[in-house]
Scaffold this motif. Structure first.
Motif, PDB file in Angstrom:
ATOM      1  N   ILE A   1      48.306 -17.143  62.568  1.00 48.93           N
ATOM      2  CA  ILE A   1      47.493 -16.243  63.390  1.00 48.93           C
ATOM      3  C   ILE A   1      46.735 -15.308  62.453  1.00 48.93           C
ATOM      4  O   ILE A   1      47.327 -14.718  61.548  1.00 48.93           O
ATOM      5  CB  ILE A   1      48.369 -15.393  64.355  1.00 48.93           C
ATOM      6  CG1 ILE A   1      49.338 -16.262  65.136  1.00 48.93           C
ATOM      7  CG2 ILE A   1      47.491 -14.544  65.266  1.00 48.93           C
ATOM      8  CD1 ILE A   1      48.731 -17.258  66.059  1.00 48.93           C
ATOM      9  N   TRP A   2      45.438 -15.174  62.689  1.00 52.24           N
ATOM     10  CA  TRP A   2      44.601 -14.268  61.906  1.00 52.24           C
ATOM     11  C   TRP A   2      44.221 -13.099  62.799  1.00 52.24           C
ATOM     12  O   TRP A   2      43.492 -13.267  63.773  1.00 52.24           O
ATOM     13  CB  TRP A   2      43.381 -14.999  61.400  1.00 52.24           C
ATOM     14  CG  TRP A   2      42.366 -14.179  60.664  1.00 52.24           C
ATOM     15  CD1 TRP A   2      42.531 -12.965  60.064  1.00 52.24           C
ATOM     16  CD2 TRP A   2      41.007 -14.538  60.440  1.00 52.24           C
ATOM     17  NE1 TRP A   2      41.372 -12.558  59.482  1.00 52.24           N
ATOM     18  CE2 TRP A   2      40.409 -13.507  59.694  1.00 52.24           C
ATOM     19  CE3 TRP A   2      40.239 -15.641  60.791  1.00 52.24           C
ATOM     20  CZ2 TRP A   2      39.081 -13.534  59.302  1.00 52.24           C
ATOM     21  CZ3 TRP A   2      38.913 -15.669  60.400  1.00 52.24           C
ATOM     22  CH2 TRP A   2      38.346 -14.632  59.662  1.00 52.24           C
ATOM     23  N   ASP A   3      44.722 -11.926  62.486  1.00 46.32           N
ATOM     24  CA  ASP A   3      44.373 -10.707  63.206  1.00 46.32           C
ATOM     25  C   ASP A   3      43.192 -10.080  62.468  1.00 46.32           C
ATOM     26  O   ASP A   3      43.356  -9.467  61.412  1.00 46.32           O
ATOM     27  CB  ASP A   3      45.565  -9.749  63.258  1.00 46.32           C
ATOM     28  CG  ASP A   3      45.318  -8.543  64.139  1.00 46.32           C
ATOM     29  OD1 ASP A   3      44.158  -8.071  64.201  1.00 46.32           O
ATOM     30  OD2 ASP A   3      46.272  -8.051  64.748  1.00 46.32           O
ATOM     31  N   GLU A   4      41.995 -10.251  63.021  1.00 43.40           N
ATOM     32  CA  GLU A   4      40.782  -9.781  62.355  1.00 43.40           C
ATOM     33  C   GLU A   4      40.737  -8.256  62.258  1.00 43.40           C
ATOM     34  O   GLU A   4      40.167  -7.719  61.310  1.00 43.40           O
ATOM     35  CB  GLU A   4      39.544 -10.290  63.098  1.00 43.40           C
ATOM     36  CG  GLU A   4      39.414 -11.790  63.076  1.00 43.40           C
ATOM     37  CD  GLU A   4      38.248 -12.276  63.913  1.00 43.40           C
ATOM     38  OE1 GLU A   4      37.239 -11.551  64.031  1.00 43.40           O
ATOM     39  OE2 GLU A   4      38.349 -13.382  64.465  1.00 43.40           O
ATOM     40  N   THR A   5      41.319  -7.561  63.223  1.00 43.23           N
ATOM     41  CA  THR A   5      41.302  -6.103  63.219  1.00 43.23           C
ATOM     42  C   THR A   5      42.190  -5.553  62.110  1.00 43.23           C
ATOM     43  O   THR A   5      41.788  -4.652  61.371  1.00 43.23           O
ATOM     44  CB  THR A   5      41.772  -5.557  64.588  1.00 43.23           C
ATOM     45  OG1 THR A   5      40.973  -6.145  65.615  1.00 43.23           O
ATOM     46  CG2 THR A   5      41.626  -4.054  64.651  1.00 43.23           C
TER      47      THR A   5
END
Length: 187
Positions: free
Chosen positions: A133-137
């Motif tokens: 999972i990539w959490d951009e924030t």
């Protein structure tokens, strides 16, 4: 005898009710199912997207097919694979992420990478998992699935982990593995 007639009468009455109650208009059923299937979607092929901030390229996304679903909760789906290349401030590649499938949930700023997820960083380490999972924030990656990290002759395994965007720093939960330390690295 009277009881039998009452039972037969009741069964006959219920049967007639069920017969008339289960009537469907085929045209109405087709109209309802057609309405549910109509989802506005844009399809793009051979996609390359450059992400930049203040004219500095931060990342490049490459995918053979991108589906942009315009629903109440919009999302982008890349079901034919995706590669994301991250760059440092000097425009050198700092990490690369590949997966067979990805979905970006636009309102949440989350990208879910699934199936055969492989990440390489500038140090030559390789991260493998079935989900990332990539959490951009928060500018970090994480996974609650099994992960393996290979570097030089070392292999680490963990039940979950998180890393910064360039994978230069990471933490593994419940790690095990085979470590070979040189004299400089030893205790």
């Amino acid at each position: 005898m009277k009881i039998r007639r009452c039972i037969y009468g009741a069964v006959l009455y219920v049967g007639i009710l069920l017969l008339f109650a289960c009537e469907n208009d085929l045209r109405k059923v087709e109209q309802i199912s057609a309405k549910k299937m109509l989802v506005p979607v844009d399809k793009s092929t051979g996609v390359e997207i450059i992400y930049s901030d203040s004219s500095i390229v931060k990342a490049k996304l490459i995918t053979p097919e991108l589906l942009n679903f315009k629903t109440e909760k919009p999302y982008i789906e890349m079901n034919k694979g995706v590669t994301v290349i991250f760059y440092d401030p000097y425009q050198q590649e700092s990490s690369r992420v590949k997966a067979d499938y990805a979905i970006r949930r636009e309102r949440e700023n989350i990208v879910e990478l699934k199936r055969n997820v492989v990440v390489t960083n500038i140090k030559g380490e390789t991260f493998k998992s079935e989900e990332l999972i990539w959490d951009e924030t928060k500018k970090r990656f994480y996974s609650n699935r099994l992960v393996s990290i290979t570097s030089n002759q070392n292999i680490l395994y963990g039940t979950s982990f998180w890393a910064n965007e360039d994978f230069s720093y990471y933490e593994i939960v419940q790690s095990t593995g085979d470590l070979r330390l040189t004299g400089e690295q030893g205790f």
